[in-house]
Design a protein around this motif. Structure first.
Motif, PDB file in Angstrom:
ATOM      1  N   ARG A   1      27.436 -27.473   8.903  1.00  0.00           N
ATOM      2  CA  ARG A   1      26.880 -27.020  10.183  1.00  0.00           C
ATOM      3  C   ARG A   1      26.468 -25.549  10.097  1.00  0.00           C
ATOM      4  O   ARG A   1      25.451 -25.148  10.654  1.00  0.00           O
ATOM      5  CB  ARG A   1      27.880 -27.208  11.325  1.00  0.00           C
ATOM      6  CG  ARG A   1      28.235 -28.639  11.634  1.00  0.00           C
ATOM      7  CD  ARG A   1      27.040 -29.477  12.057  1.00  0.00           C
ATOM      8  NE  ARG A   1      27.429 -30.827  12.403  1.00  0.00           N
ATOM      9  CZ  ARG A   1      27.550 -31.845  11.547  1.00  0.00           C
ATOM     10  NH1 ARG A   1      27.319 -31.649  10.273  1.00  0.00           N
ATOM     11  NH2 ARG A   1      27.895 -33.037  11.953  1.00  0.00           N
TER      12      ARG A   1
ATOM     13  N   ARG B   1      23.097 -25.421   8.292  1.00  0.00           N
ATOM     14  CA  ARG B   1      21.987 -25.903   9.123  1.00  0.00           C
ATOM     15  C   ARG B   1      21.684 -24.931  10.266  1.00  0.00           C
ATOM     16  O   ARG B   1      20.522 -24.685  10.591  1.00  0.00           O
ATOM     17  CB  ARG B   1      22.307 -27.282   9.670  1.00  0.00           C
ATOM     18  CG  ARG B   1      21.121 -27.965  10.269  1.00  0.00           C
ATOM     19  CD  ARG B   1      21.364 -29.417  10.409  1.00  0.00           C
ATOM     20  NE  ARG B   1      20.125 -30.083  10.776  1.00  0.00           N
ATOM     21  CZ  ARG B   1      20.082 -31.308  11.211  1.00  0.00           C
ATOM     22  NH1 ARG B   1      21.176 -32.022  11.304  1.00  0.00           N
ATOM     23  NH2 ARG B   1      18.933 -31.840  11.536  1.00  0.00           N
ATOM     24  N   ALA B   2      22.729 -24.382  10.872  1.00  0.00           N
ATOM     25  CA  ALA B   2      22.528 -23.413  11.962  1.00  0.00           C
ATOM     26  C   ALA B   2      21.773 -22.190  11.462  1.00  0.00           C
ATOM     27  O   ALA B   2      20.853 -21.704  12.132  1.00  0.00           O
ATOM     28  CB  ALA B   2      23.868 -23.011  12.564  1.00  0.00           C
TER      29      ALA B   2
ATOM     30  N   PHE C   1      18.022 -23.157  10.899  1.00  0.00           N
ATOM     31  CA  PHE C   1      17.254 -23.272  12.141  1.00  0.00           C
ATOM     32  C   PHE C   1      17.036 -21.907  12.784  1.00  0.00           C
ATOM     33  O   PHE C   1      15.963 -21.622  13.307  1.00  0.00           O
ATOM     34  CB  PHE C   1      17.940 -24.215  13.123  1.00  0.00           C
ATOM     35  CG  PHE C   1      17.750 -25.684  12.823  1.00  0.00           C
ATOM     36  CD1 PHE C   1      17.015 -26.114  11.736  1.00  0.00           C
ATOM     37  CD2 PHE C   1      18.313 -26.644  13.638  1.00  0.00           C
ATOM     38  CE1 PHE C   1      16.840 -27.466  11.471  1.00  0.00           C
ATOM     39  CE2 PHE C   1      18.143 -27.997  13.390  1.00  0.00           C
ATOM     40  CZ  PHE C   1      17.411 -28.402  12.304  1.00  0.00           C
ATOM     41  N   GLN C   2      18.055 -21.063  12.743  1.00  0.00           N
ATOM     42  CA  GLN C   2      17.911 -19.727  13.329  1.00  0.00           C
ATOM     43  C   GLN C   2      16.844 -18.928  12.582  1.00  0.00           C
ATOM     44  O   GLN C   2      16.019 -18.259  13.206  1.00  0.00           O
ATOM     45  CB  GLN C   2      19.251 -18.991  13.297  1.00  0.00           C
ATOM     46  CG  GLN C   2      19.188 -17.647  13.981  1.00  0.00           C
ATOM     47  CD  GLN C   2      20.553 -16.999  14.088  1.00  0.00           C
ATOM     48  OE1 GLN C   2      21.584 -17.621  13.846  1.00  0.00           O
ATOM     49  NE2 GLN C   2      20.559 -15.737  14.456  1.00  0.00           N
TER      50      GLN C   2
ATOM     51  N   TYR D   1      28.736 -23.612  15.785  1.00  0.00           N
ATOM     52  CA  TYR D   1      27.562 -23.804  14.930  1.00  0.00           C
ATOM     53  C   TYR D   1      26.735 -25.008  15.377  1.00  0.00           C
ATOM     54  O   TYR D   1      25.513 -24.975  15.341  1.00  0.00           O
ATOM     55  CB  TYR D   1      27.989 -23.920  13.460  1.00  0.00           C
ATOM     56  CG  TYR D   1      28.469 -22.600  12.926  1.00  0.00           C
ATOM     57  CD1 TYR D   1      27.550 -21.624  12.536  1.00  0.00           C
ATOM     58  CD2 TYR D   1      29.814 -22.296  12.852  1.00  0.00           C
ATOM     59  CE1 TYR D   1      27.978 -20.387  12.073  1.00  0.00           C
ATOM     60  CE2 TYR D   1      30.250 -21.064  12.385  1.00  0.00           C
ATOM     61  CZ  TYR D   1      29.328 -20.113  12.004  1.00  0.00           C
ATOM     62  OH  TYR D   1      29.737 -18.894  11.544  1.00  0.00           O
ATOM     63  N   ARG D   2      27.408 -26.076  15.826  1.00  0.00           N
ATOM     64  CA  ARG D   2      26.684 -27.239  16.333  1.00  0.00           C
ATOM     65  C   ARG D   2      25.874 -26.868  17.573  1.00  0.00           C
ATOM     66  O   ARG D   2      24.715 -27.276  17.726  1.00  0.00           O
ATOM     67  CB  ARG D   2      27.655 -28.380  16.645  1.00  0.00           C
ATOM     68  CG  ARG D   2      26.942 -29.677  17.015  1.00  0.00           C
ATOM     69  CD  ARG D   2      27.909 -30.797  17.340  1.00  0.00           C
ATOM     70  NE  ARG D   2      28.676 -30.489  18.535  1.00  0.00           N
ATOM     71  CZ  ARG D   2      30.004 -30.441  18.597  1.00  0.00           C
ATOM     72  NH1 ARG D   2      30.729 -30.663  17.541  1.00  0.00           N
ATOM     73  NH2 ARG D   2      30.606 -30.155  19.739  1.00  0.00           N
TER      74      ARG D   2
ATOM     75  N   SER E   1      24.633 -23.934  18.225  1.00  0.00           N
ATOM     76  CA  SER E   1      23.497 -23.143  17.740  1.00  0.00           C
ATOM     77  C   SER E   1      22.401 -24.056  17.193  1.00  0.00           C
ATOM     78  O   SER E   1      21.215 -23.836  17.456  1.00  0.00           O
ATOM     79  CB  SER E   1      23.973 -22.171  16.654  1.00  0.00           C
ATOM     80  OG  SER E   1      22.876 -21.515  16.067  1.00  0.00           O
ATOM     81  N   ILE E   2      22.800 -25.070  16.453  1.00  0.00           N
ATOM     82  CA  ILE E   2      21.820 -26.039  15.936  1.00  0.00           C
ATOM     83  C   ILE E   2      21.083 -26.693  17.096  1.00  0.00           C
ATOM     84  O   ILE E   2      19.849 -26.766  17.101  1.00  0.00           O
ATOM     85  CB  ILE E   2      22.518 -27.114  15.070  1.00  0.00           C
ATOM     86  CG1 ILE E   2      23.048 -26.508  13.769  1.00  0.00           C
ATOM     87  CG2 ILE E   2      21.574 -28.292  14.780  1.00  0.00           C
ATOM     88  CD1 ILE E   2      24.017 -27.412  13.014  1.00  0.00           C
ATOM     89  N   ASN E   3      21.833 -27.175  18.074  1.00  0.00           N
ATOM     90  CA  ASN E   3      21.218 -27.858  19.215  1.00  0.00           C
ATOM     91  C   ASN E   3      20.300 -26.945  20.016  1.00  0.00           C
ATOM     92  O   ASN E   3      19.274 -27.379  20.524  1.00  0.00           O
ATOM     93  CB  ASN E   3      22.300 -28.458  20.112  1.00  0.00           C
ATOM     94  CG  ASN E   3      23.001 -29.628  19.451  1.00  0.00           C
ATOM     95  OD1 ASN E   3      22.482 -30.246  18.523  1.00  0.00           O
ATOM     96  ND2 ASN E   3      24.200 -29.913  19.900  1.00  0.00           N
TER      97      ASN E   3
ATOM     98  N   ASN F   1      18.600 -24.315  18.789  1.00  0.00           N
ATOM     99  CA  ASN F   1      17.411 -23.944  18.010  1.00  0.00           C
ATOM    100  C   ASN F   1      16.590 -25.117  17.486  1.00  0.00           C
ATOM    101  O   ASN F   1      15.447 -24.927  17.074  1.00  0.00           O
ATOM    102  CB  ASN F   1      17.831 -23.057  16.830  1.00  0.00           C
ATOM    103  CG  ASN F   1      18.231 -21.680  17.276  1.00  0.00           C
ATOM    104  OD1 ASN F   1      17.566 -21.056  18.093  1.00  0.00           O
ATOM    105  ND2 ASN F   1      19.343 -21.184  16.757  1.00  0.00           N
ATOM    106  N   ARG F   2      17.168 -26.320  17.499  1.00  0.00           N
ATOM    107  CA  ARG F   2      16.462 -27.475  16.941  1.00  0.00           C
ATOM    108  C   ARG F   2      15.084 -27.711  17.559  1.00  0.00           C
ATOM    109  O   ARG F   2      14.107 -27.893  16.818  1.00  0.00           O
ATOM    110  CB  ARG F   2      17.282 -28.753  17.048  1.00  0.00           C
ATOM    111  CG  ARG F   2      16.532 -29.973  16.478  1.00  0.00           C
ATOM    112  CD  ARG F   2      17.254 -31.289  16.678  1.00  0.00           C
ATOM    113  NE  ARG F   2      18.396 -31.381  15.805  1.00  0.00           N
ATOM    114  CZ  ARG F   2      19.655 -31.441  16.227  1.00  0.00           C
ATOM    115  NH1 ARG F   2      19.933 -31.408  17.515  1.00  0.00           N
ATOM    116  NH2 ARG F   2      20.642 -31.528  15.375  1.00  0.00           N
TER     117      ARG F   2
END
Length: 135
Positions: free
Chosen positions: A61, A64-65, A68-69, A113-114, A116-118, A120-121
């Motif tokens: 995570r 991936r975060a 995406f950032q 982190y999840r 942040s992913i959501n 920026n996705r």
């Protein structure tokens, strides 16, 4: 009667040779369509004990975060931006989170982190679609 048929079908499937059923499972040798030369997960992650699966998910995570950032901040969706080297993420994890033992604390950190992913996705996806680098 449908339960009987379902049980019969499952028992037949259980008798199939493993070679036939193995063909249905994706293998690591499968080349991704986007950025096929992306870096593999480091051996550090691949060799993690199953008891450390929450830590493995945390590192994934984090990776991936960060990706995406970077995409959102730079507008760059090149393969290097989307799938950077793992070393920065792994080093940050080792310095800051590797000693965590409490499962709740690991899960709460992973949630950050999840989230942040959501967050920026959608923007990362739009940028990458525009660059034809999303599937």
């Amino acid at each position: 009667m449908s339960d009987l048929l379902r049980m019969l079908a499952l028992s037949i499937l259980g008798c199939l040779p493993s070679q036939a059923t193995a063909q249905l499972v994706a293998t690591p040798e499968t080349q991704p369509e986007i950025c096929p030369d992306r870096p593999s997960e480091p051996p550090f992650l691949e060799n993690m004990d199953v008891r450390d699966s929450l830590k493995k998910i945390l590192v994934q995570r984090m990776y991936r975060a960060a990706s995406f950032q970077t995409i959102v901040e730079t507008g760059d969706c090149s393969c290097d931006a989307r799938f950077p080297a793992w070393d920065i993420t792994v080093n940050y994890y080792l310095e800051n989170y590797a000693r965590l033992e409490d499962q709740w604390e690991i899960q709460e950190t992973t949630k950050v982190y999840r989230d942040s992913i959501n967050k920026n996705r959608p923007a990362a996806r739009d940028i990458c679609i525009a660059k034809n680098n999303w599937k």
